[in-house]
Write a protein that holds these residues in place. Structure first.
Motif, PDB file in Angstrom:
ATOM      1  N   PRO A  38     -21.613  -0.355  -5.861  1.00  0.00           N
ATOM      2  CA  PRO A  38     -21.453  -1.240  -4.699  1.00  0.00           C
ATOM      3  C   PRO A  38     -21.592  -2.714  -5.052  1.00  0.00           C
ATOM      4  CG  PRO A  38     -22.841   0.637  -4.136  1.00  0.00           C
ATOM      5  CD  PRO A  38     -22.628   0.700  -5.616  1.00  0.00           C
ATOM      6  N   GLN A  39     -22.483  -3.024  -6.001  1.00  0.00           N
ATOM      7  CA  GLN A  39     -22.691  -4.422  -6.383  1.00  0.00           C
ATOM      8  C   GLN A  39     -21.433  -5.022  -7.021  1.00  0.00           C
ATOM      9  OE1 GLN A  39     -24.722  -1.903  -7.063  1.00  0.00           O
ATOM     10  NE2 GLN A  39     -26.587  -2.396  -5.916  1.00  0.00           N
ATOM     11  N   ILE A  40     -20.788  -4.252  -7.896  1.00  0.00           N
ATOM     12  CA  ILE A  40     -19.586  -4.761  -8.570  1.00  0.00           C
ATOM     13  C   ILE A  40     -18.431  -4.884  -7.581  1.00  0.00           C
ATOM     14  CG2 ILE A  40     -17.840  -4.219 -10.307  1.00  0.00           C
ATOM     15  CD1 ILE A  40     -20.032  -3.030 -12.025  1.00  0.00           C
ATOM     16  N   VAL A  41     -18.299  -3.897  -6.680  1.00  0.00           N
ATOM     17  CA  VAL A  41     -17.227  -3.963  -5.672  1.00  0.00           C
ATOM     18  C   VAL A  41     -17.388  -5.204  -4.806  1.00  0.00           C
ATOM     19  CG1 VAL A  41     -16.271  -2.855  -3.627  1.00  0.00           C
ATOM     20  CG2 VAL A  41     -16.839  -1.478  -5.619  1.00  0.00           C
ATOM     21  N   ARG A  42     -18.624  -5.456  -4.359  1.00  0.00           N
ATOM     22  CA  ARG A  42     -18.857  -6.629  -3.506  1.00  0.00           C
ATOM     23  C   ARG A  42     -18.588  -7.931  -4.271  1.00  0.00           C
ATOM     24  NH1 ARG A  42     -20.828  -7.981   1.282  1.00  0.00           N
ATOM     25  NH2 ARG A  42     -21.904  -9.978   1.512  1.00  0.00           N
ATOM     26  N   ARG A  43     -19.017  -7.976  -5.518  1.00  0.00           N
ATOM     27  CA  ARG A  43     -18.776  -9.182  -6.315  1.00  0.00           C
ATOM     28  C   ARG A  43     -17.284  -9.405  -6.505  1.00  0.00           C
ATOM     29  NH1 ARG A  43     -19.813  -9.840 -12.655  1.00  0.00           N
ATOM     30  NH2 ARG A  43     -19.221 -12.034 -12.887  1.00  0.00           N
ATOM     31  N   ALA A  44     -16.546  -8.331  -6.748  1.00  0.00           N
ATOM     32  CA  ALA A  44     -15.100  -8.448  -6.937  1.00  0.00           C
ATOM     33  C   ALA A  44     -14.436  -9.011  -5.682  1.00  0.00           C
ATOM     34  CB  ALA A  44     -14.510  -7.086  -7.288  1.00  0.00           C
ATOM     35  N   LEU A  45     -14.888  -8.549  -4.520  1.00  0.00           N
ATOM     36  CA  LEU A  45     -14.299  -9.007  -3.270  1.00  0.00           C
ATOM     37  C   LEU A  45     -14.730 -10.423  -2.920  1.00  0.00           C
ATOM     38  CD1 LEU A  45     -14.738  -5.707  -1.242  1.00  0.00           C
ATOM     39  CD2 LEU A  45     -12.547  -6.821  -1.721  1.00  0.00           C
ATOM     40  N   ARG A  46     -16.029 -10.693  -3.009  1.00  0.00           N
ATOM     41  CA  ARG A  46     -16.569 -11.980  -2.562  1.00  0.00           C
ATOM     42  C   ARG A  46     -16.229 -13.134  -3.505  1.00  0.00           C
ATOM     43  NH1 ARG A  46     -19.274 -14.565   1.447  1.00  0.00           N
ATOM     44  NH2 ARG A  46     -21.379 -14.648   0.603  1.00  0.00           N
ATOM     45  N   SER A  47     -16.179 -12.845  -4.781  1.00  0.00           N
ATOM     46  CA  SER A  47     -16.036 -13.924  -5.755  1.00  0.00           C
ATOM     47  C   SER A  47     -14.647 -14.051  -6.367  1.00  0.00           C
ATOM     48  CB  SER A  47     -17.060 -13.736  -6.887  1.00  0.00           C
ATOM     49  OG  SER A  47     -18.387 -13.739  -6.383  1.00  0.00           O
ATOM     50  N   TYR A  48     -13.786 -13.038  -6.210  1.00  0.00           N
ATOM     51  CA  TYR A  48     -12.502 -13.085  -6.887  1.00  0.00           C
ATOM     52  C   TYR A  48     -11.309 -12.752  -5.994  1.00  0.00           C
ATOM     53  CZ  TYR A  48     -15.147 -13.332 -11.242  1.00  0.00           C
ATOM     54  OH  TYR A  48     -15.993 -13.717 -12.246  1.00  0.00           O
ATOM     55  N   LEU A  49     -11.426 -11.743  -5.163  1.00  0.00           N
ATOM     56  CA  LEU A  49     -10.252 -11.238  -4.460  1.00  0.00           C
ATOM     57  C   LEU A  49     -10.027 -11.898  -3.103  1.00  0.00           C
ATOM     58  CD1 LEU A  49      -7.983  -9.277  -4.828  1.00  0.00           C
ATOM     59  CD2 LEU A  49      -9.403  -7.456  -3.876  1.00  0.00           C
TER      60      LEU A  49
END
Length: 462
Positions: free
Chosen positions: A123-134
């Protein structure tokens, strides 16, 4: 996500059903898809369409498994794709804080509306991918670490079509997700309400695009605690003597040479004497101020510099540059300022001058003062000005509490509510709701009126 890695298999027959069905199976980017038909002729016709799309070099969607020519209408758009379209449509006009709020809400719900696809990241990586990159428009083209790139590929494959929200069970899953933090614990009521508002608006946008006939969230009425009361806790409000002691204590923070406290004394004075918000004080310029040698002065507020974060501002700075809160672009708020604040501002200008762009309050390097910096100075000032039991209390715990104290002082001095609201930048009804418990000095008067109505005489006043 689209892919050209497509293989179409031969037709097969499913004999496990009461009436055998004919299966069309194909693979897109390693994912197997299938569709069943009652007759071999129908199945062969659909298979032929797939082969025709492959021959034409059409890309296949990795979520639905279909080429654009065969996708099942607008509802085949995934919620991730809808979220990106919604952010693209709102980004330019949104403030930095609104951008932060939008991406937070959508990064919470996108991982909820997914299919059971293998290889789900943490969940941490998914959220980071969405919030910071996508999701942020300004960061989509940045280089992505492999774990982030892998997470993005998974999200694009797993995201459900918007049409799936026609099922009420999916809507309940969405609402449950909005009410949880990353660790699975319940989120604060205000956080839930803020996130739900963003997701509701994104689904309204889907209705505008004719992806949905109606907003699915409108079908579910689920209460989530009581609406948070915005009244100011009167325990945080300092009296005028305490405010003066705090402003004096600020000057001792950082010593004489560093002057970190003295540099901010007038800043805190603006929060108290003019009831300014911190962001408004940070945006204050010399040209906004009328500072006579004696008597009352005046400030014309036109800009605010709220802390937002570099990822959400157009300039890449940590502070956004906006007009005044709840006011039209270019509209100003005129605040008469008392002699004590006039003196503070004149002394500040004499010692520190202004930043290159004319701002009164700047760091030693001329930048906008960070919230962490003035909060750190304030914490030390409280320790110098207050007794130990007051330091451990909520009294003036935050710099913002000086604004509450300033507005409360105006009200308790008998200034009419419409005038206080105009100076503080509130509507009258919001002002009275927020500061209802901070209006002192009227209890005895109200008690006397009640006793007179009862035809009684209070023994204490007899």
């Amino acid at each position: 996500m689209k892919s050209y890695k497509v293989s179409v298999w031969k037709l097969s027959v499913n004999k496990t059903t009461r009436k055998p069905t004919h299966l069309v199976r194909w693979v897109v980017d390693g994912e197997v898809f299938s569709d069943s038909y009652k007759t071999s002729a129908l199945a062969d016709r659909f298979r032929a369409k797939l082969l025709r799309a492959v021959d034409k070099g059409e890309p296949f969607d990795t979520v639905s498994g279909l080429p654009d020519s065969l996708r099942g209408g607008k509802a085949a758009l995934t919620y991730l794709e809808l979220a990106l379209k919604y952010i693209d449509a709102r980004w330019a006009e949104a403030s930095a804080k609104q951008r932060d709020s939008m991406t937070d809400a959508l990064a919470t719900v996108v991982p909820v509306l997914v299919k059971p696809v293998r290889g789900r990241p943490t969940p941490q990586i998914v959220r980071r991918a969405l919030r910071s990159y996508l999701l942020p428009v300004s960061r989509r083209k940045e280089d992505r670490p492999e774990e982030i790139a892998s997470a993005v590929r998974w999200i694009e494959r797993a995201s459900l079509p918007v049409g799936e929200l026609l099922e009420i069970a999916r809507v309940h899953e969405l609402i449950d997700g909005l009410g949880r933090k990353l660790d699975g614990k319940p989120a604060a009521t205000q956080t839930y309400r803020r996130r739900r508002a963003v997701v509701f608006n994104s689904l309204e946008y889907a209705v505008e695009l004719e992806l949905l006939q109606s907003n699915p969230l409108s079908r579910v009425r689920r209460k989530r605690g009581k609406r948070a009361v915005q009244e100011v806790d009167r325990r945080v409000v300092v009296n005028p003597r305490q405010a003066r002691e705090l402003l004096a204590a600020v000057t001792y923070v950082g010593g004489y040479e560093r002057a970190s406290g003295r540099r901010l004394r007038a800043f805190f004075g603006c929060l108290y004497y003019a009831a300014m918000r911190p962001g408004e004080a940070l945006g204050l310029r010399r040209s906004d101020c009328v500072l006579p040698a004696s008597g009352w002065g005046r400030i014309e507020l036109a800009e605010t510099r709220p802390t937002a974060g570099k990822a959400w501002t157009d300039s890449g700075e940590a502070h956004d540059r906006r007009g005044l809160k709840q006011r039209a672009e270019g509209e100003v708020r005129i605040v008469p300022i008392p002699p004590p604040l006039v003196r503070l501002l004149r002394e500040h200008l004499k010692e520190f001058g202004t930043a290159k762009d004319g701002r009164l309050f700047a760091s030693e390097r001329g930048n906008v003062v960070a919230a962490s910096s003035y909060s750190r100075v304030w914490k030390q000032a409280r320790e110098l000005a207050f007794l130990p039991d007051q330091v451990s209390s909520v009294l003036a715990f935050r710099p913002y509490d000086l604004r509450h104290a300033g507005v409360s002082q105006w009200l308790n001095s008998g200034v009419p509510a419409p005038e206080v609201a105009a100076r503080a930048g509130h509507s009258v009804d919001v002002l009275l709701k927020i500061y209802a418990k901070c209006i002192d000095g009227q209890e005895q008067e109200m008690n006397d009126r009640i006793m007179q109505g009862l035809g009684e005489v209070d023994d204490a006043t007899d």
